[in-house]
Design a protein around this motif. Structure first.
Motif, mmCIF file in Angstrom:
data_model
loop_
_atom_site.group_PDB
_atom_site.id
_atom_site.type_symbol
_atom_site.label_atom_id
_atom_site.label_comp_id
_atom_site.label_asym_id
_atom_site.label_seq_id
_atom_site.Cartn_x
_atom_site.Cartn_y
_atom_site.Cartn_z
ATOM 1 N N LEU A 52 0.820 -1.210 0.000
ATOM 2 C CA LEU A 52 0.000 0.000 0.000
ATOM 3 C C LEU A 52 0.858 1.266 0.000
ATOM 4 C CD1 LEU A 52 -2.747 -1.157 2.517
ATOM 5 C CD2 LEU A 52 -3.094 -0.665 0.092
ATOM 6 N N SER A 53 1.966 1.232 0.715
ATOM 7 C CA SER A 53 2.855 2.391 0.779
ATOM 8 C C SER A 53 3.492 2.683 -0.572
ATOM 9 C CB SER A 53 3.956 2.161 1.827
ATOM 10 O OG SER A 53 3.412 2.008 3.114
ATOM 11 N N GLU A 54 3.790 1.622 -1.308
ATOM 12 C CA GLU A 54 4.472 1.794 -2.595
ATOM 13 C C GLU A 54 3.504 1.996 -3.756
ATOM 14 O OE1 GLU A 54 6.983 -1.614 -2.992
ATOM 15 O OE2 GLU A 54 8.410 -0.943 -1.438
ATOM 16 N N LYS A 55 2.497 1.156 -3.850
ATOM 17 C CA LYS A 55 1.589 1.202 -5.007
ATOM 18 C C LYS A 55 0.515 2.268 -4.883
ATOM 19 C CE LYS A 55 2.096 -3.496 -6.778
ATOM 20 N NZ LYS A 55 1.354 -4.701 -7.271
ATOM 21 N N ARG A 56 0.149 2.613 -3.651
ATOM 22 C CA ARG A 56 -0.894 3.604 -3.401
ATOM 23 C C ARG A 56 -2.221 3.212 -4.055
ATOM 24 N NH1 ARG A 56 -0.063 6.695 0.959
ATOM 25 N NH2 ARG A 56 2.041 6.046 1.431
ATOM 26 N N GLU A 57 -2.472 1.921 -4.085
ATOM 27 C CA GLU A 57 -3.740 1.385 -4.585
ATOM 28 C C GLU A 57 -3.858 -0.058 -4.104
ATOM 29 O OE1 GLU A 57 -6.032 0.342 -8.808
ATOM 30 O OE2 GLU A 57 -4.128 1.429 -8.810
ATOM 31 N N TYR A 58 -5.081 -0.439 -3.634
ATOM 32 C CA TYR A 58 -5.310 -1.825 -3.246
ATOM 33 C C TYR A 58 -5.967 -2.512 -4.444
ATOM 34 C CZ TYR A 58 -5.420 -5.407 0.378
ATOM 35 O OH TYR A 58 -5.154 -6.526 1.137
ATOM 36 N N GLU A 59 -5.122 -2.959 -5.372
ATOM 37 C CA GLU A 59 -5.627 -3.454 -6.650
ATOM 38 C C GLU A 59 -6.562 -4.647 -6.484
ATOM 39 O OE1 GLU A 59 -2.053 -4.234 -8.766
ATOM 40 O OE2 GLU A 59 -1.747 -2.140 -9.348
ATOM 41 N N ALA A 60 -6.310 -5.497 -5.491
ATOM 42 C CA ALA A 60 -7.121 -6.704 -5.322
ATOM 43 C C ALA A 60 -8.493 -6.404 -4.723
ATOM 44 C CB ALA A 60 -6.379 -7.699 -4.431
ATOM 45 N N LEU B 276 -9.758 -2.764 -3.908
ATOM 46 C CA LEU B 276 -10.329 -1.477 -4.302
ATOM 47 C C LEU B 276 -9.655 -0.992 -5.588
ATOM 48 C CD1 LEU B 276 -10.535 0.403 -0.866
ATOM 49 C CD2 LEU B 276 -12.442 -0.585 -2.144
ATOM 50 N N PRO B 277 -9.819 -1.739 -6.670
ATOM 51 C CA PRO B 277 -9.137 -1.363 -7.918
ATOM 52 C C PRO B 277 -9.586 0.007 -8.426
ATOM 53 C CG PRO B 277 -10.813 -3.041 -8.323
ATOM 54 C CD PRO B 277 -10.675 -2.926 -6.848
ATOM 55 N N GLY B 278 -8.612 0.808 -8.832
ATOM 56 C CA GLY B 278 -8.908 2.128 -9.376
ATOM 57 C C GLY B 278 -9.012 3.226 -8.342
ATOM 58 N N VAL B 279 -8.990 2.879 -7.048
ATOM 59 C CA VAL B 279 -9.073 3.882 -5.980
ATOM 60 C C VAL B 279 -7.657 4.274 -5.572
ATOM 61 C CG1 VAL B 279 -9.846 4.357 -3.626
ATOM 62 C CG2 VAL B 279 -11.274 2.977 -5.150
ATOM 63 N N LYS B 280 -7.265 5.495 -5.894
ATOM 64 C CA LYS B 280 -5.914 5.972 -5.617
ATOM 65 C C LYS B 280 -5.807 6.508 -4.191
ATOM 66 C CE LYS B 280 -4.798 5.001 -9.826
ATOM 67 N NZ LYS B 280 -3.995 3.780 -10.087
ATOM 68 N N LEU B 281 -4.733 6.115 -3.519
ATOM 69 C CA LEU B 281 -4.525 6.507 -2.126
ATOM 70 C C LEU B 281 -3.470 7.605 -2.043
ATOM 71 C CD1 LEU B 281 -4.436 2.892 -0.645
ATOM 72 C CD2 LEU B 281 -6.394 4.451 -0.799
ATOM 73 N N PRO B 282 -3.796 8.750 -1.467
ATOM 74 C CA PRO B 282 -2.867 9.885 -1.431
ATOM 75 C C PRO B 282 -1.622 9.589 -0.602
ATOM 76 C CG PRO B 282 -4.783 10.302 -0.064
ATOM 77 C CD PRO B 282 -5.073 9.060 -0.817
ATOM 78 N N ARG B 283 -0.551 10.286 -0.922
ATOM 79 C CA ARG B 283 0.727 10.099 -0.236
ATOM 80 C C ARG B 283 0.640 10.438 1.247
ATOM 81 N NH1 ARG B 283 4.301 6.745 -2.434
ATOM 82 N NH2 ARG B 283 4.000 6.788 -4.688
ATOM 83 N N GLU B 284 -0.316 11.299 1.613
ATOM 84 C CA GLU B 284 -0.429 11.700 3.019
ATOM 85 C C GLU B 284 -0.926 10.570 3.919
ATOM 86 O OE1 GLU B 284 -0.629 15.222 0.382
ATOM 87 O OE2 GLU B 284 -1.706 13.303 0.455
ATOM 88 N N LEU B 285 -1.573 9.555 3.355
ATOM 89 C CA LEU B 285 -2.001 8.409 4.143
ATOM 90 C C LEU B 285 -0.777 7.611 4.559
ATOM 91 C CD1 LEU B 285 -5.189 6.779 2.526
ATOM 92 C CD2 LEU B 285 -5.000 7.866 4.758
ATOM 93 N N VAL B 286 -0.618 7.401 5.868
ATOM 94 C CA VAL B 286 0.535 6.675 6.394
ATOM 95 C C VAL B 286 0.114 5.237 6.718
ATOM 96 C CG1 VAL B 286 2.238 6.550 8.245
ATOM 97 C CG2 VAL B 286 1.518 8.786 7.350
ATOM 98 N N PHE B 287 0.911 4.264 6.270
ATOM 99 C CA PHE B 287 0.647 2.857 6.566
ATOM 100 C C PHE B 287 1.772 2.305 7.439
ATOM 101 C CE2 PHE B 287 -1.519 3.784 2.596
ATOM 102 C CZ PHE B 287 -2.771 3.215 2.801
ATOM 103 N N THR B 288 1.394 1.516 8.448
ATOM 104 C CA THR B 288 2.388 0.997 9.376
ATOM 105 C C THR B 288 1.968 -0.382 9.889
ATOM 106 O OG1 THR B 288 3.578 1.422 11.448
ATOM 107 C CG2 THR B 288 1.285 2.107 11.365
ATOM 108 N N SER B 289 2.939 -1.176 10.268
ATOM 109 C CA SER B 289 2.657 -2.448 10.946
ATOM 110 C C SER B 289 3.022 -2.362 12.428
ATOM 111 C CB SER B 289 3.439 -3.587 10.278
ATOM 112 O OG SER B 289 4.833 -3.323 10.310
#
Length: 330
Positions: free
Chosen positions: A40-48, A50-63
């Motif tokens: 998600l951090s790299e592709k900025r899209e959950y293709e599997a 939410l295909p076509g929904v672009k995720l802005p760079r400001e969204l932070v993802f963490t484990s």
């Protein structure tokens, strides 16, 4: 602007994260999977999912769970219902007194018959737990299509605060104090949606679907009111509204799983093909146990359980529903 932590980076957690970001909030999204976070951090899209929904760079993802929880104005718990208790237990050491947690998943724990908010409160007694529910498929929320939901909270202050955080020109939010009714409607409709999917898979028509929706909400409301929910809740967004969309939508994983079973696949084969958590399968046994505990007639739920767990032929289940003892509608 609020600082928000979202727990769960599946389709619903991701869609709500985007909604909250678009509302001007700072959002950090946690996933237990480092691989998912990296993707998600790299592709900025959950293709599997939410295909076509672009995720802005400001969204932070963490484990890192502590990072996701620390210093947040409120938290959104969006993990699938079978993992709610375990996740809440891991969260508890980092949760301050009065921390608002809004649960957005739907389900009932089979072993305890507790709703998700009850599980969270048991594991995190210091939290202020609320719920969000309604006819709201992630695929449409992610695309910014108009959606309406309801937030349930113990106090009007918390409900109105969360309402102001989520509401937008494409996401209208109502408030309610009937947390139990909201959760029961959101959980039990998934079981009815399995039945609707089975009927579709067998080639039945719109008449059948309408009957299942109508009699399904009757079953849900009978149990819900007996347990202490309000009848108005079951005629509202988290009741009949959520039931309609889950029984009819191409986005519904519960309807899809039922459809595959109606075409002859086993429950295990259907769940594997859907490739997402099918909440109705996990809630079906709990629904049957609640019906028995509160002595409420739920014939659709009963037949769904027999198809799921006893290998009953769906056609025989339909026959039993149609040929039951005659009775008045109300």
């Amino acid at each position: 602007m609020a600082n928000v932590g979202v727990l769960g980076a599946g389709s619903w957690g991701t869609a709500l994260s985007l909604l909250l970001h678009d509302n001007g909030h700072q959002v950090t999204v946690w996933s237990i999977s480092e691989e998912e976070v990296k993707m998600l951090s790299e592709k900025r899209e959950y293709e599997a999912k939410l295909p076509g929904v672009k995720l802005p760079r400001e969204l932070v993802f963490t484990s890192n769970l502590e990072e996701a929880l620390t210093g947040r104005d409120f938290l959104v718990l969006a993990v699938p219902s079978p993992f709610t208790r375990e996740t809440a237990r891991k969260m508890s050491p980092y949760i301050k007194e009065g921390q608002i947690i809004v649960d957005v998943a739907k389900g009932i724990e089979e072993t305890t018959l507790m709703t998700l908010s009850q599980q969270i409160e048991q594991e995190i007694p210091q939290a202020d737990v609320a719920v969000l529910s309604g006819p709201s498929h992630a695929e449409e929320v992610g695309r910014g299509l108009p959606t309406t939901c309801v937030i349930g909270a113990k106090t009007e202050k918390t409900a109105k605060y969360l309402q102001s955080m989520f509401i937008s020109r494409v996401f209208r939010v109502y408030i309610s104090h009937d947390i139990l009714g909201i959760e029961l409607g959101g959980s039990l409709k998934n079981v009815i949606a399995l039945a609707a999917g089975i009927a579709d898979g067998m080639g039945y028509g719109d008449n059948t679907k309408a009957a299942l929706i109508t009699r399904g909400i009757a079953e849900i409301a009978r149990l819900g009111v007996k347990m202490g929910g309000k009848i108005e809740t079951f005629t509202g967004l988290s009741g009949i509204g959520d039931l309609i969309v889950t029984c009819a939508s191409v986005h519904s994983r519960n309807r899809k799983a039922g459809y595959l079973m109606g075409q002859g696949k086993t429950m295990e084969e259907a769940m594997k093909e859907v490739n997402m958590v099918v909440e109705g399968v996990y809630s079906a046994k709990a629904a049957a146990k609640l019906a028995e505990k509160y002595q409420v007639s739920m014939p659709i739920v009963e037949q769904v359980n027999k198809v799921l767990f006893e290998g009953k032929n769906p056609a025989e289940a339909v026959d039993e529903l149609m040929l039951r003892e005659v009775k008045s509608e109300h």
